[in-house]
Design a protein around this motif. Sequence first.
Motif, PDB file in Angstrom:
ATOM      1  N   LYS A   1       0.825  -1.207   0.000  1.00 48.77           N
ATOM      2  CA  LYS A   1       0.000   0.000   0.000  1.00 48.77           C
ATOM      3  C   LYS A   1       0.861   1.259   0.000  1.00 48.77           C
ATOM      4  CE  LYS A   1      -4.075   1.926   0.038  1.00 48.77           C
ATOM      5  NZ  LYS A   1      -4.992   1.724  -1.098  1.00 48.77           N
ATOM      6  N   CYS A   2       1.845   1.303   0.879  1.00 48.26           N
ATOM      7  CA  CYS A   2       2.700   2.490   0.968  1.00 48.26           C
ATOM      8  C   CYS A   2       3.683   2.547  -0.202  1.00 48.26           C
ATOM      9  CB  CYS A   2       3.464   2.489   2.291  1.00 48.26           C
ATOM     10  SG  CYS A   2       2.401   2.571   3.746  1.00 48.26           S
ATOM     11  N   GLY A   3       4.192   1.363  -0.605  1.00 49.38           N
ATOM     12  CA  GLY A   3       5.179   1.329  -1.680  1.00 49.38           C
ATOM     13  C   GLY A   3       4.616   1.784  -3.012  1.00 49.38           C
ATOM     14  N   THR A   4       3.428   1.305  -3.352  1.00 46.88           N
ATOM     15  CA  THR A   4       2.820   1.735  -4.619  1.00 46.88           C
ATOM     16  C   THR A   4       2.472   3.220  -4.570  1.00 46.88           C
ATOM     17  OG1 THR A   4       0.680   0.908  -3.797  1.00 46.88           O
ATOM     18  CG2 THR A   4       1.930  -0.518  -5.289  1.00 46.88           C
ATOM     19  N   PHE A   5       2.002   3.690  -3.423  1.00 49.20           N
ATOM     20  CA  PHE A   5       1.689   5.119  -3.283  1.00 49.20           C
ATOM     21  C   PHE A   5       2.935   5.972  -3.482  1.00 49.20           C
ATOM     22  CE2 PHE A   5       1.604   8.918  -0.604  1.00 49.20           C
ATOM     23  CZ  PHE A   5       0.493   9.580  -1.116  1.00 49.20           C
ATOM     24  N   GLN A   6       4.038   5.579  -2.870  1.00 54.07           N
ATOM     25  CA  GLN A   6       5.267   6.351  -2.991  1.00 54.07           C
ATOM     26  C   GLN A   6       5.811   6.309  -4.423  1.00 54.07           C
ATOM     27  OE1 GLN A   6       6.612   8.444  -0.922  1.00 54.07           O
ATOM     28  NE2 GLN A   6       5.158   8.023   0.728  1.00 54.07           N
ATOM     29  N   MET A   7       5.747   5.147  -5.048  1.00 59.22           N
ATOM     30  CA  MET A   7       6.197   5.055  -6.435  1.00 59.22           C
ATOM     31  C   MET A   7       5.355   5.937  -7.351  1.00 59.22           C
ATOM     32  SD  MET A   7       7.540   1.216  -7.330  1.00 59.22           S
ATOM     33  CE  MET A   7       5.992   0.391  -7.051  1.00 59.22           C
ATOM     34  N   ALA A   8       4.040   5.923  -7.146  1.00 58.21           N
ATOM     35  CA  ALA A   8       3.164   6.757  -7.962  1.00 58.21           C
ATOM     36  C   ALA A   8       3.483   8.239  -7.773  1.00 58.21           C
ATOM     37  CB  ALA A   8       1.701   6.474  -7.616  1.00 58.21           C
ATOM     38  N   ARG A   9       3.757   8.635  -6.541  1.00 59.50           N
ATOM     39  CA  ARG A   9       4.088  10.043  -6.257  1.00 59.50           C
ATOM     40  C   ARG A   9       5.393  10.439  -6.943  1.00 59.50           C
ATOM     41  NH1 ARG A   9       7.151  12.822  -2.607  1.00 59.50           N
ATOM     42  NH2 ARG A   9       7.923  10.872  -1.721  1.00 59.50           N
ATOM     43  N   LEU A  10       6.399   9.576  -6.855  1.00 54.54           N
ATOM     44  CA  LEU A  10       7.685   9.869  -7.487  1.00 54.54           C
ATOM     45  C   LEU A  10       7.557   9.916  -9.011  1.00 54.54           C
ATOM     46  CD1 LEU A  10       9.862   7.543  -5.248  1.00 54.54           C
ATOM     47  CD2 LEU A  10       9.982  10.038  -5.281  1.00 54.54           C
ATOM     48  N   LEU A  11       6.810   8.981  -9.577  1.00 56.62           N
ATOM     49  CA  LEU A  11       6.625   8.942 -11.017  1.00 56.62           C
ATOM     50  C   LEU A  11       5.897  10.180 -11.516  1.00 56.62           C
ATOM     51  CD1 LEU A  11       5.678   5.185 -11.292  1.00 56.62           C
ATOM     52  CD2 LEU A  11       7.590   6.256 -12.514  1.00 56.62           C
ATOM     53  N   ASP A  12       4.917  10.627 -10.744  1.00 62.07           N
ATOM     54  CA  ASP A  12       4.188  11.834 -11.136  1.00 62.07           C
ATOM     55  C   ASP A  12       5.107  13.054 -11.146  1.00 62.07           C
ATOM     56  OD1 ASP A  12       1.516  13.192 -11.642  1.00 62.07           O
ATOM     57  OD2 ASP A  12       2.198  14.271  -9.856  1.00 62.07           O
ATOM     58  N   ARG A  13       5.977  13.144 -10.177  1.00 60.04           N
ATOM     59  CA  ARG A  13       6.927  14.259 -10.138  1.00 60.04           C
ATOM     60  C   ARG A  13       7.856  14.217 -11.358  1.00 60.04           C
ATOM     61  NH1 ARG A  13       8.292  17.124  -5.740  1.00 60.04           N
ATOM     62  NH2 ARG A  13      10.524  16.923  -6.217  1.00 60.04           N
ATOM     63  N   ILE A  14       8.359  13.046 -11.676  1.00 61.79           N
ATOM     64  CA  ILE A  14       9.275  12.928 -12.807  1.00 61.79           C
ATOM     65  C   ILE A  14       8.550  13.205 -14.117  1.00 61.79           C
ATOM     66  CG2 ILE A  14      10.738  11.313 -14.102  1.00 61.79           C
ATOM     67  CD1 ILE A  14      11.254   9.887 -11.395  1.00 61.79           C
ATOM     68  N   ALA A  15       7.323  12.664 -14.267  1.00 63.00           N
ATOM     69  CA  ALA A  15       6.567  12.825 -15.514  1.00 63.00           C
ATOM     70  C   ALA A  15       6.177  14.266 -15.783  1.00 63.00           C
ATOM     71  CB  ALA A  15       5.319  11.949 -15.473  1.00 63.00           C
ATOM     72  N   THR A  16       6.006  15.053 -14.738  1.00 60.12           N
ATOM     73  CA  THR A  16       5.588  16.446 -14.901  1.00 60.12           C
ATOM     74  C   THR A  16       6.752  17.426 -14.844  1.00 60.12           C
ATOM     75  OG1 THR A  16       5.066  16.532 -12.524  1.00 60.12           O
ATOM     76  CG2 THR A  16       3.261  16.041 -14.044  1.00 60.12           C
TER      77      THR A  16
END
Length: 422
Positions: A354-369
């Motif tokens: 739960k926490c790992g996927t959330f953190q990965m999604a947050r990091l990916l969003d930062r990189i993608a934007t």
Amino acid sequence: MTRPNVPSKANTVLLDPALKLGANLPLWRRAGGGAGLAAALARPDAIIETLKDADLRGMGGAGFPTWRKWSAAAASPCDEKYVVCNGNEDEPGTFKDRHLLRWTPHQVIEGALIAAVAVKANRVVFYVNPHQAEGIDQMRWAVDEWTASDLLASVSKVVGRPVTLTVAPSSGRYIGGEETAIVSWLDGGFPFPRRKPPFPFESGVGGLPTLINNTETLANVPHILKNGADWYRDLGVGAAAGTKLFSLSGDVLNPGLYELPMGTSLEELVFVHGGGMLDGRAFKAVFTGGPSNTLLTARDLDVALDFDSVKRRKSRLGTGAMIVISEGTSIVRKVAEYVAFFASGSCGQCPSCKCGTFQMARLLDRIATGRGVEADRQALDHLCRILPGSGRCALIDGAVTVVESSRHTFPDEYEPKARYAS
């Protein structure tokens, strides 16, 4: 959703227009339905061997030989057993099972009853995503028809006990399609996956042996019993057997559901049946089998779309979903969307997931934007190293797989401060 376009060159076994009858058992029988079940009732001991000779694989993702699951369930001496048809289907880019449940419910029911005969199960459950309202309605009407028919009475006679058919709405959650989560939900609990063993065929619903198969897998069974193993094998290309439903979506001119010979090339699926790329764009990549597998690129267009060939390319055929991406589209943006889906779909019982996927999604969003920095990329790599194997199911592993694959295949898109089209 409109009814999918089925190309004329396809081997229309599951999607044969003559079979698109909905819940109308008399019409199904006049179209040849019931012949596979009749063959199974005549020689119940030959069912599993026929599926083995046909090389039918599980169509829900893993591609596991169907006969092995059935043999394990059949070996149990229990008097009470379950057969469960898994129609949860909630993964992005996958839309094959809903079509079968909506348009051809009787071939699904017939396949499940053949399974019941093979393993001597007296309880058959159709586990359907509640978001597919038409599919649930059609299955309920079709089950009522079978319950009142002489066919079900014949099955009960061979099984040795009255056989019941039930339509059970699933939780509607992505994780609800995992087989131990199915057991938990049907037992009245939250769809929490659990570690295996025991496997459902050992201890499933109510502690009883439970055979769980995907909708498409069961839909193939009546045709194999009716026409024979050699017939089914000959439908495939090369060493592959049968046909496969491909959910084609993304940047193609003709997205839709296509039934094609197992072993059809990726290039043929995309550029012949799919009509090629939108706006004349170049092919960039494809998410195979849904968004939890290794990406394939233009150098893989020659790959045969069967379980073994795709595996040799370090990916998986999965459900047969093919999400096509064109040049000019950000891979990181797409991966961020899919990992966010995994984060929202995590059941929450494993904090690392739960926490790992959330953190990965947050990091990916930062990189993608374009807001990412080197520390974000390092944190993402660190998570990919420590998270695999930490959950009770494969959700976290699938999320890590697609991140690692995109990092390896498109490393330039992860460079800090880069901006990409979404």
